[in-house]
Design a protein around this motif. Structure first.
Motif, short mmCIF file in Angstrom:
data_model
loop_
_atom_site.label_atom_id
_atom_site.label_comp_id
_atom_site.label_asym_id
_atom_site.label_seq_id
_atom_site.Cartn_x
_atom_site.Cartn_y
_atom_site.Cartn_z
N UNK A 1 82.96 -32.93 -23.12
CA UNK A 1 83.71 -34.00 -23.37
C UNK A 1 83.64 -35.13 -22.34
N UNK A 2 83.61 -36.42 -22.64
CA UNK A 2 83.52 -37.44 -21.74
C UNK A 2 82.03 -37.54 -20.98
N UNK A 3 81.30 -36.68 -21.22
CA UNK A 3 79.76 -36.87 -20.71
C UNK A 3 78.89 -37.29 -21.74
N UNK A 4 77.61 -37.28 -21.33
CA UNK A 4 76.56 -37.75 -22.19
C UNK A 4 75.83 -36.80 -23.15
N UNK A 5 75.42 -36.96 -24.18
CA UNK A 5 74.71 -36.02 -24.78
C UNK A 5 73.65 -36.66 -25.79
N UNK A 6 72.22 -36.19 -25.72
CA UNK A 6 71.24 -36.80 -26.61
C UNK A 6 70.91 -35.69 -27.52
N UNK A 7 71.13 -36.21 -28.88
CA UNK A 7 70.59 -35.49 -30.14
C UNK A 7 69.23 -36.02 -30.30
N UNK A 8 68.17 -35.23 -30.07
CA UNK A 8 66.59 -35.68 -30.11
C UNK A 8 66.19 -35.49 -31.49
N UNK A 9 65.41 -36.59 -31.88
CA UNK A 9 64.86 -36.45 -33.33
C UNK A 9 63.67 -37.71 -33.12
N UNK A 10 62.42 -37.05 -33.19
CA UNK A 10 61.32 -38.19 -32.97
C UNK A 10 60.56 -37.96 -34.16
N UNK A 11 60.40 -38.80 -35.20
CA UNK A 11 59.52 -38.73 -36.32
C UNK A 11 57.95 -38.54 -35.74
N UNK A 12 57.08 -38.07 -36.88
CA UNK A 12 55.56 -38.14 -36.64
C UNK A 12 55.09 -39.40 -36.69
N UNK A 13 55.76 -40.17 -37.63
CA UNK A 13 55.15 -41.28 -37.85
C UNK A 13 55.71 -42.73 -37.11
N UNK A 14 55.25 -43.24 -36.25
CA UNK A 14 56.07 -44.58 -35.50
C UNK A 14 56.21 -45.58 -36.81
N UNK A 15 55.79 -45.66 -38.00
CA UNK A 15 56.12 -46.64 -38.77
C UNK A 15 57.21 -46.23 -39.77
N UNK A 16 57.99 -44.95 -39.33
CA UNK A 16 58.99 -44.39 -40.15
C UNK A 16 60.33 -45.18 -39.65
N UNK A 17 61.47 -45.36 -40.49
CA UNK A 17 62.56 -45.93 -40.05
C UNK A 17 63.43 -44.61 -40.03
#
Length: 787
Positions: A592-608
Motif C-alpha cells: 500500500x502507497x508504494x510502487x508496483x509493476x505488472x509486467x507484460x511485454x508482447x512478442x510483437x512490437x507492432x501489437x497494441x
C-alpha cells in the motif's frame, strides 16, 4: 520515514531497470514486428561473424561463389576466402600489401599513410578457375589473377605473381573513389575515375586486345559521375544484341540553369561495341543515358524527388532478360533527409531508350524532344542480326550515325518506377541512414513477394516486405525484423544474398556477418502468431510456425495456413485457438502507497497492449492517469491502493486479432503491517553484513524475512545491500535475477565482479565461444543487463 525511503529507493531502481531493459512498442508501421540485438541473434544460433585479428576489415568489395562454396572479400591489403557454411571457420587469406617503395612514393605525393595501403576495389570471376583482383596499390593501381582451381578442389587459393599488371583504367587510385564493375566473356566493364586527381570519370571495357571508353572531357556524356552499379542484361536470344547497363549519379545544371543538381542515370552500351573506324575510335558508338525518377507526389502538385542513388540491386529472373531493378535513393536537401526504394521494369527502361532523343542548344537551356530525322541504323543500337544484320561491327556504322550519337547521348523520356511511386519510404527526421539493399523473391501461398534487406549506418539490417493495393493505389510497408548484425555500430558497406542457402552475407569495417534469412519458430507456435507475422518464408503447419517450401518440396505436412497480404488471423485461425487459452497466470504482491509493476511485454512490437481490471463480475479497461502509467514493460502503479487488488488481464490487438497474454492477480499488503514487520526484525541482524556484496544465488522467497534486513548499507541502520532482491520477489517482479546482476555490476568491486562472472555464464558457453572463434572479452554474460 523508513517506508518512504524504501519506496523512493525501489521506485528509482525500478525505473532505471525499465529504461535499461525496455522496448518501445507501437502499432505504427515504422517499428519492426521483431527486434533482435546482436547478442540475441547469437543466442538463437542465427548469425556467425568473421572478424580478422589485429585490424579492422574495411571491405571494399565482396563476391559470392556458389560453385566453390566460398565468399571472397576484398579488403585493405588482404583478400579473404570465407566458408559459405559458416564464415568464421576455415577461412583463407592472401596478403597483398603495397611495397615499401610504393608507400614511400605515395607519401611523397602528399598522401596519408593509411591511404597508401592496397585496397582491393575490383573482384570478379575471370573464368572457372581464376579471379580477377585489382587494388589501389598506394595510388598506383595493380591487377592480378588469383587461382582457385576447379569446383570441389580443396585448399587452392593463391595469387599468381607472374600475372601482376598495371591496374590503370581498371581500378581507381583513391580507396574512397566509387566504382562499379562487371565481367562477361572475359571482358571487364567498369565505371571509375581513371586518373590520380579524379577529373576523368569514364565507363570502360577492357580485354586483351581492346580498350573502349566514353569520350574524355565530354560533359554531355558524363558530368561528375558517382558510379553505383552495373550489369550485363540481354535483350533477346541474340548474344550480339546484349547490353551493359550502368547506374550512376551526375551533377548537372538544373532546368533554370542556375544551380548544379544531382540526377540519377541509367546508361547503356552494346556489349560488342568496338567503336568507329574513323570517328569515335576506341570510344563507345552506342552510349546512351536517361534519368531514373524516384519521387512522391505532393499535395501542391510539386513532387518530392529522391535524386541521390545510394545502392542498386538487380533481381534476375530465370532467363535473365527481364530482371527487376531496385534502387535505394536519398534526398539531396541539406534540410530534409529521407530515403526511398523504387523498382524499375526492364520494359520501361528499354522503352525509354527506344523513345525520342533529347536536345538542347546550350547547357543552360532546357531539354526538349528531338524532332528532326534520326539516321539509320538507329543510334545506340548494336551490330546484330536482330537489327537487320546489315553491319557485322560498329566500325561499319556510317559517320552520320556516330556523329549523331556523340552529340545526342541523352534520351528525352525518363524511366518511372513501378506504380509510379516508391515501394518504401523513410522520412522521419533523425532516423538512421540507409546504405545498402539486397532483395529475395519468395513464393508464398497468396503470390510472390519481394523481401527487402536494407543495411543501415548503425550495423542494422531491416527485413521488409512491400504490398501494393491496386484498389487504393497505395503501398503498404511491413517491417518484419530489425536485426543488429554487429555488436558495435558501423555502416554496412556490402550485402550479398544467397537464395540457394537462405543466407545473408553482410560486410562492414568490423567484420563480415552471416545471417539466416528467417527463423519461423521465433514467431510462436500458435496459428495466430504465425499468421500475424506475415513473413512469406513462414506458415503454420498444424503444429507450429515453420518454413514454407515451394510446391513439391518437403510436402509431408500439407496443412498450411498463411496470409501475407492481410495477416487476417481472425479468419484464418478461426476455431484453432480460444482467446485466453494457455495464457500465463501470475501472482503479484504490492505494498500500500508504494510502487508496483505488472509486467507484460508482447512478442510483437507492432501489437497494441490493452489492460483490463476484473473484480468479481465487473470488468473494465484500465486507462492511465497520474497514478497508473502504461509503459513499454507493462502497467506501473506509482501509489498502490487497497482498492487496486484484483485480477488484471493483459491483451494484445494486432490486425483485429485479440489475444490474452497474461492474467495477473494483484494482492495489496497493508502498509502498517509491512512497517511493523520491518521494525520487529530490524534489531535482530548484525550490521557487519552491510559491507558485503552478496554473490551467492538468491534463496527462495521467504515472506518471514523483512525488507528491512535487505536495505543497502547507505540506509539508516547499516542494513545489507540484498534488500532489493527480496523486495522485488515480495511484490512479484518477474526478473529479479536480472536486476540483481545489474546491481551487482554497479555496486561490486572489479575483483568481485570477475569472481562472479562464471556464475552467470550460460552452460557450455565457453566451449561454444571457442568453437565460434570468439574471444571471451567480446561476449557479455548471458543475463547481464544491457547498458
Amino acid at each position: 520515514m523508513m517506508e518512504e525511503w524504501v519506496r523512493t529507493e525501489y521506485l528509482t531502481l525500478m525505473l532505471l531497470c525499465v529504461v535499461l531493459t525496455g522496448r518501445a512498442h507501437t502499432a505504427h508501421s515504422i517499428y519492426p514486428r521483431i527486434r533482435l540485438s546482436h547478442r540475441e541473434l547469437w543466442q538463437l544460433n542465427r548469425t556467425w561473424v568473421f572478424q580478422p585479428h589485429g585490424a579492422s576489415l574495411q571491405p571494399h568489395t565482396m563476391m559470392l561463389d556458389e560453385g566453390h562454396e566460398r565468399l571472397y572479400v576484398g579488403a585493405k591489403n588482404t583478400l579473404f576466402s570465407l566458408s559459405l557454411d559458416q564464415v568464421n571457420t576455415h577461412h583463407r587469406e592472401i596478403q597483398w600489401a603495397s611495397t615499401d617503395s610504393q608507400i614511400e612514393e605515395c607519401l611523397m605525393k602528399g598522401r596519408e599513410k593509411l591511404e597508401c595501403a592496397n585496397y582491393i576495389k575490383v573482384l570478379q570471376r575471370y573464368n572457372h578457375t581464376h579471379l580477377l583482383v585489382c587494388g589501389t596499390g598506394a595510388f598506383n593501381p595493380v591487377c592480378t589473377l588469383v587461382k582457385l582451381g576447379h569446383s570441389g578442389q580443396e585448399g587452392l587459393f593463391a595469387l599468381e605473381e607472374d600475372s601482376v599488371t598495371s591496374g590503370r583504367g581498371r581500378c581507381p587510385y583513391d580507396p574512397k573513389s566509387p566504382c562499379t564493375s562487371t565481367l562477361s566473356r572475359g571482358e571487364l566493364y567498369i565505371g571509375l575515375y581513371t586518373d590520380y586527381w579524379e577529373n576523368d570519370g569514364a565507363l570502360c571495357r577492357l580485354n586483351n586486345q581492346t580498350y573502349t571508353r566514353t569520350e574524355r572531357d565530354d560533359r554531355q556524356q558524363l558530368s561528375e559521375p558517382k558510379f553505383v552499379g552495373s550489369a550485363v542484361i540481354p535483350d533477346n536470344d541474340d548474344s550480339n544484341d546484349d547490353k551493359v547497363y550502368f547506374f550512376f549519379t551526375e551533377r548537372e545544371m538544373d532546368a533554370e540553369g542556375l544551380n548544379k543538381a544531382v540526377y540519377t542515370r541509367v546508361g547503356r552500351v552494346c556489349a560488342n561495341d568496338v567503336g568507329g573506324q574513323r570517328m569515335l575510335v576506341n570510344r563507345w558508338s552506342s552510349f546512351l543515358k536517361t534519368r531514373l525518377i524516384c519521387s512522391v507526389a505532393g499535395p501542391n502538385g510539386i513532387d518530392t524527388h529522391f535524386d541521390d542513388l545510394e545502392d542498386v540491386f538487380v533481381l534476375k529472373n530465370k532467363d535473365g532478360k527481364n530482371p527487376e531493378i531496385f534502387g535505394l535513393f536519398s534526398t539531396t536537401s541539406a534540410v530534409f533527409k529521407g530515403y526511398a526504394v523504387c523498382i524499375y521494369n526492364m520494359d520501361d527502361i528499354r522503352a525509354a531508350f527506344n523513345g525520342p532523343f533529347a536536345y538542347r542548344e546550350r547547357p543552360e537551356h532546357r531539354w526538349t524532344s528531338y524532332e528532326d530525322r534520326v539516321p539509320y541504323p538507329r543510334p545506340g543500337s548494336c551490330a546484330s542480326k536482330v537489327n537487320g544484320g546489315g553491319f557485322s561491327s560498329s566500325k561499319e556504322f556510317p559517320d552520320e550515325v556516330l556523329r549523331f550519337v556523340r552529340s545526342h547521348p541523352v534520351m528525352y523520356r525518363p524511366v518511372l518506377p513501378q506504380h509510379h511511386q516508391p515501394v518504401l519510404l523513410q522520412t522521419e527526421p533523425g532516423r538512421r541512414k540507409l546504405t545498402q539493399i539486397a532483395v529475395d523473391r519468395v513464393q508464398a501461398q497468396d503470390g510472390h513477394y519481394h523481401v527487402l534487406y536494407i543495411g543501415t549506418d548503425d550495423s542494422v539490417v531491416l527485413k521488409v516486405i512491400t504490398i501494393y493495393n491496386k484498389d487504393t493505389d497505395t503501398m503498404e510497408e511491413v517491417l518484419l525484423e530489425e536485426l543488429q548484425v554487429f555488436k558495435v555500430s558501423a555502416p554496412i558497406r556490402e550485402i550479398i544474398i544467397s537464395s540457394k542457402r537462405q543466407q545473408l552475407y553482410v560486410g562492414s569495417e568490423v567484420g563480415v556477418a552471416q545471417v539466416r534469412l528467417h527463423q519461423c519458430d521465433l514467431y510462436g507456435s500458435e496459428c495466430a502468431d504465425c499468421c500475424l507475422a506475415r513473413d512469406p518464408y513462414c506458415a503454420w503447419d498444424g503444429l507450429t510456425c515453420s518454413r514454407l517450401y515451394p510446391a513439391g518440396v518437403h510436402t509431408k505436412r500439407r496443412f498450411r495456413r498463411q496470409d501475407v497480404r492481410h495477416g487476417n488471423a481472425v479468419q484464418l485461425c478461426n476455431g484453432l485457438q480460444i482467446d485466453g487459452e494457455g495464457s500465463e497466470e501470475r501472482l503479484v504482491y504490492g505494498v500500500e502507497r508504494n510502487s508496483t509493476l505488472l509486467e507484460c511485454v508482447p512478442r510483437s512490437l507492432q501489437a497494441k497492449v490493452l489492460w483490463f481490471f476484473q473484480k468479481g463480475e465487473e470488468r473494465r479497461e484500465v486507462r492511465g492517469d497520474e497514478r497508473v502509467i502504461e509503459i513499454s514493460q507493462g502497467l506501473l502503479f506509482l501509489h498502490v491502493k487497497s482498492s487496486d487488488a484484483g485480477v488484471y488481464i493483459c491483451q494484445t490487438v494486432e490486425h483485429g486479432y485479440v489475444n490474452t497474454l497474461l492474467r495477473v492477480t494483484l494482492h495489496v499488503l497493508r502498509g502498517e503491517k509491512v512497517e511493523s514487520t520491518i521494525d520487529r526484525v530490524s534489531g535482530e541482524k548484525e550490521v557487519k553484513a552491510a559491507a558485503r556484496c552478496h554473490s551467492s544465488p538468491d534463496p527462495p522467497p521467504n515472506p518471514s524475512i523483512s525488507p528491512r534486513e535487505l536495505l543497502p548499507a547507505s540506509a539508516p541502520g547499516h542494513i545489507s545491500r540484498q534488500w532489493y532482491k527480496e523486495f522485488l520477489q515480495l511484490i512479484g517482479y518477474g526478473d529479479a535475477q536480472r536486476v540483481a546482476e545489474y546491481c551487482e555490476k554497479v555496486w561490486c568491486t572489479d575483483k568481485k565482479r570477475k569472481k562472479n562472472k562464471k556464475k552467470y555464464a550460460p552452460p557450455g558457453g565457453e566451449k561454444r565461444r571457442k568453437e565460434r572463434g570468439e574471444e571471451n572479452s567480446n561476449r557479455a554474460p548471458r543475463h547481464t543487463m544491457d547498458t
